[in-house]
Design an enzyme around this catalytic site. Structure first.
Site, PDB file in Angstrom:
ATOM      1  N   SER A  32       0.806  -1.222   0.000  1.00  0.00           N
ATOM      2  CA  SER A  32       0.000   0.000   0.000  1.00  0.00           C
ATOM      3  C   SER A  32       0.841   1.274   0.000  1.00  0.00           C
ATOM      4  O   SER A  32       0.291   2.362  -0.133  1.00  0.00           O
ATOM      5  CB  SER A  32      -0.941   0.002   1.205  1.00  0.00           C
ATOM      6  OG  SER A  32      -0.214   0.003   2.411  1.00  0.00           O
ATOM      7  N   LYS A  86      -6.880   3.814   8.267  1.00  0.00           N
ATOM      8  CA  LYS A  86      -5.929   4.777   7.691  1.00  0.00           C
ATOM      9  C   LYS A  86      -6.513   6.182   7.667  1.00  0.00           C
ATOM     10  O   LYS A  86      -5.821   7.162   7.983  1.00  0.00           O
ATOM     11  CB  LYS A  86      -5.545   4.335   6.286  1.00  0.00           C
ATOM     12  CG  LYS A  86      -4.709   3.058   6.244  1.00  0.00           C
ATOM     13  CD  LYS A  86      -4.427   2.620   4.815  1.00  0.00           C
ATOM     14  CE  LYS A  86      -3.569   1.362   4.794  1.00  0.00           C
ATOM     15  NZ  LYS A  86      -3.300   0.887   3.418  1.00  0.00           N
TER      16      LYS A  86
END
Length: 827
Positions: free
Chosen positions: A731, A774
């Protein structure tokens, strides 16, 4: 009544020589005989000289009377040393231990009265140790060693047993002789010569001791007889037991000769049971062995065991009743039967099916967590409509401190069930789940049945804490053992290795907790319904602090809201500058620290109030927070760190929740080719993402307006700070590509922009996981703009509305969009 003594009596254990713990000769104390002597009146009115200080010989299950000869098996180093110090035909003090399992008893762990004995003969035993034949001489009190004397020698303190002649003494004496004659007459195998022996005993005290030594008395009665100094009282006690022996013998005779035809059935049953007890080593009503069996039988009756378990319990009870009192296997069978009786086979609590009340309880204990609360209410609704429905098996996954374990307790309270918990962190042995087989020393059931036994019901809320931290080694795989426990199709016949009887776990509501799903085996994960518990927002933390943490800490520290006021700006400063976590555990610690600091001032104010001064409540504001806790450890730093080209803010997901990370890139000119150096303890997947990012940058150098000469020969260093922490995953691909372009083009990145996403060699931005955590981490860090892959748009539904309102969330398809939003315009 027996005519001889049991030669299996053992001074060091319940059937062995006591060796096995420490048998080294260097552990034996150096014993020397004291030169002083003491004249005592022994049994039979004989006066003998005995040393004033004698070695102590503790025995486990033997009560020795004066005038009685007993063989003792000796194996403990301390006992062997005492025997050696006494020498041939020497003297010892024999004292009985209160707890037979104690290996090296202290003076306080012995009964207060023992017996001075003379060693008649010592022979080497077949196994390790020795066997000594000793004869009791006189009663003595057990005194501690005198100061200045050797600690292994005890002073003797003979008990005066003299009693003047009286009619009462003579009556008791003759009564015992008569009862002894009657017992001998009722037993065909007892010779008539014993009558002459009983009549020839010269002293009443000696008669009581000799007869008592042959009777099957319980330990507490034997101790009472050794502690009783007056012969008349001992004779009365012995007479009571002889009368019982006469009753048993007469009953046996009546049953054997058929004289019981007129006896009613109930009385006949009682007589037969008494005869059976007498046949089984004369274990009467006062015998602890038969009491023990009957108590276990009553427990089994009350436990409501299923058919298979009841049959197993009956078999073990039969084995137990057939064993002698000191058989080595007796305590193992007893423990097994106790486990069978204590496991809650049929006991269960009734569920509270009031959905409104359950919701109220869940809301009182936890803020938010609507998904979990709805799932519990759904289960209660189904339970109300279908009472026999199987319990769900849930798995709460989330970072530390979000309330997974406490939520399990709250669910149990809302449902009206007991709560059981088993911590699985670090468990590596399969037997911890299924138990050990009874062939092993110290065997016991596994944690599942142990926890159910403590809960006392068969339908508790059972929390399997830290299921993601199970290990495995040569002892087995605990996660594989849990497959049966957590499978609704199998757990109604769960078999523990120790009990070896099926147990129904289908009524148990299992809840597992984990920080990460990555370490849970797929087969185990497939059996559970996963519910994710995300981190809390700043607003959530403020509500939790006001409604839960502050009142709890005030109560724990003996304060009230009238003593202490914590302002909103103080809590806001705590949340934003002193904690940066997904949960509220550190916030709770900091609140506790503030309350402790304030409690000191409150105590001083109360002292002044007692002197007549007015005490005002303590006010905790932002200034008090910084004064009490010191400088804030978490300050906004994104803008400061991204002022130079090559530094970009990324978003990461860990087992502790979401977090931001900085990726730094720098270009070192020189060389004949482009070399990429990567540091920061990165995993293979993250390294491959960096290589893919560099390949895309080189292939698009012209469109990115990068200096071609710089890419012909240079070294690019890519670093992810916090090098002590391992990092991996795809990611960070967009963040690495953006950092490379920023370093090569000298264009700084915006400090208020964070991003996440995987990249392809064609520059496409691919979806990743952990979006909610996140985004919450970006909000906690003060980020304004978040760049996410467009295919992750569906995951934004889980992000709280207030967070989405605070952030500018932009969905991107390729790296060109990322660079346009993240980098400053060229100068």
């Amino acid at each position: 009544m027996n005519d001889d003594f049991d030669p299996t009596h053992d001074s060091d254990s319940n059937g062995g020589n006591g060796e096995g713990q420490n048998g080294d000769s260097d552990l034996q104390p150096d014993i020397e005989e004291d030169s002083g002597h003491h004249e005592i009146l022994a049994v039979g009115q004989e006066r003998i000289e005995v040393p004033s200080y004698l070695p102590l010989l503790p025995v486990r299950d033997v009560i020795l009377y004066p005038g009685v000869t007993v063989p003792l098996a000796i194996g403990r180093p301390r006992s062997l040393a005492a025997l050696e110090a006494a020498g041939d035909e020497g003297f010892l003090i024999v004292a009985t231990q209160r707890d037979p399992t104690t290996e090296d008893p202290a003076i306080g762990e012995l009964y207060p009265v023992g017996c001075i004995v003379r060693v008649v003969r010592v022979v080497d035993a077949k196994r390790e140790g020795k066997q000594a034949i000793v004869v009791g001489v006189a009663r003595t009190r057990i005194l501690p060693p005198e100061p200045g004397e050797m600690q292994h020698l005890l002073p003797i303190d003979p008990i005066d047993e003299s009693e003047p002649d009286s009619p009462e003494l003579d009556e008791a004496w003759q009564r015992v002789i008569g009862l002894a004659h009657r017992v001998i007459d009722l037993h065909d195998d007892y010779p008539d010569e014993w009558k002459n022996f009983v009549e020839g005993i010269p002293a009443p005290g000696l008669l009581a001791d000799l007869v008592a030594s042959t009777l099957p008395l319980p330990p507490e009665e034997r101790i009472a007889l050794i502690e009783e100094a007056k012969p008349s009282r001992r004779l009365l006690r012995v007479a009571e037991h002889l009368e019982r022996e006469v009753t048993i013998a007469e009953t046996q005779l009546a049953l054997a000769t058929g004289d019981d035809e007129e006896i009613d059935p109930a009385r006949r049953e009682r007589l037969l049971r008494r005869r059976m007890r007498d046949i089984e080593d004369e274990l009467g009503e006062g015998d602890p062995g038969i009491r023990e069996v009957e108590e276990l039988r009553e427990k089994i009756e009350a436990a409501g065991l299923p058919e298979a378990a009841r049959a197993q319990a009956d078999r073990e009870l039969q084995r137990l009743s057939a064993l002698p009192q000191h058989a080595p296997d007796r305590h193992l069978i007893r423990t097994y039967i106790e486990w069978l009786a204590d496991v809650p086979w049929s006991a269960e609590t009734e569920d509270k099916l009031d959905l409104v009340a359950a919701r109220t309880i869940l809301d009182e204990d936890h803020h938010g967590l609507d998904k979990v609360k709805d799932r519990i209410l759904e289960f209660l609704a189904v339970r109300k409509l279908a009472p026999e429905a199987k319990s769900p098996i849930l798995c709460f996954v989330g970072p530390p401190g979000v309330g997974k374990t406490s939520l399990g307790r709250s669910i149990a309270r809302a449902m009206g069930r007991e709560f059981a918990r088993a911590s699985l962190g670090g468990v590596r042995d399969e037997a911890e789940i299924r138990g050990h087989r009874r062939t092993y020393v110290g065997a016991m059931p596994g944690r599942i049945l142990q926890s159910l036994r403590r809960a006392g019901t068969r339908n508790p809320v059972f929390l399997l804490d830290e299921i993601d931290k199970l290990g495995s080694d040569f002892r087995g795989d605990p996660s594989s053992a849990l497959l049966e426990v957590l499978d609704p199709e199998q757990n109604d016949t769960f078999s523990d290795h120790y009990l070896e009887v099926p147990f129904d776990l289908s009524r148990v509501m299992f809840i597992a907790t984990a920080n990460s799903l990555s370490t849970i085996p797929p087969a185990l994960l497939d059996r559970m319904e996963v519910i994710e518990l995300p981190g809390y927002t700043e607003r959530d933390k403020l509500v939790i602090a006001n409604q839960h943490l502050v009142p709890k800490q005030l109560e724990d520290h003996g304060l009230t809201s009238a003593d202490l006021e914590i302002t909103e700006d103080a809590l806001d400063k705590l949340v934003n500058e002193y904690t940066r976590e997904a949960g509220v555990r550190n916030l709770d610690r900091n609140v506790a620290s503030l309350v402790r600091k304030a409690a000191r001032r409150v105590a001083s104010a109360r002292a002044k109030a007692a002197e007549g001064e007015t005490a005002a409540p303590i006010r905790v504001d932002a200034a008090f927070v910084e004064e009490a806790l010191g400088a804030p450890p978490h300050l906004p730093e994104t803008a400061e760190r991204t002022t130079q080209p090559g530094v970009v803010v990324g978003l990461a997901y860990t087992s502790h929740g979401g977090d931001i990370l900085f990726i730094e890139a720098t270009v070192l000119p020189g060389g004949k080719d482009v070399r990429l150096r990567i540091t920061g303890q990165l995993g293979d997947v993250m390294r491959e993402s960096a290589e893919a990012a560099l390949s895309w940058v080189r292939s698009n150098a012209e469109s990115l307006d990068l200096d071609p000469k710089l890419l012909e020969g240079c070294e690019i260093h890519l670093h992810v700070p916090a090098g002590a922490i391992p990092k991996d995953g795809p990611s960070a691909g967009v963040t690495m590509a953006t950092a490379l372009v920023s370093a090569l083009s000298k264009r700084p990145a915006h400090g208020n922009v964070a991003m996440t996403g995987e990249i392809s060699l064609r520059g496409r931005v691919l979806p990743v996981g952990g979006i909610k955590d996140k985004v919450l981490a970006a909000a906690r860090a003060g980020i304004d703009t978040v760049l996410l892959p467009r295919k992750n748009e569906k995951d934004l539904v889980d992000v709280p509305d207030e967070v989405r309102e605070e952030l500018d969330v932009r969905l991107v398809d390729d790296l060109d969009e990322v660079l346009a939003a993240a980098l400053e315009s060229p100068r």
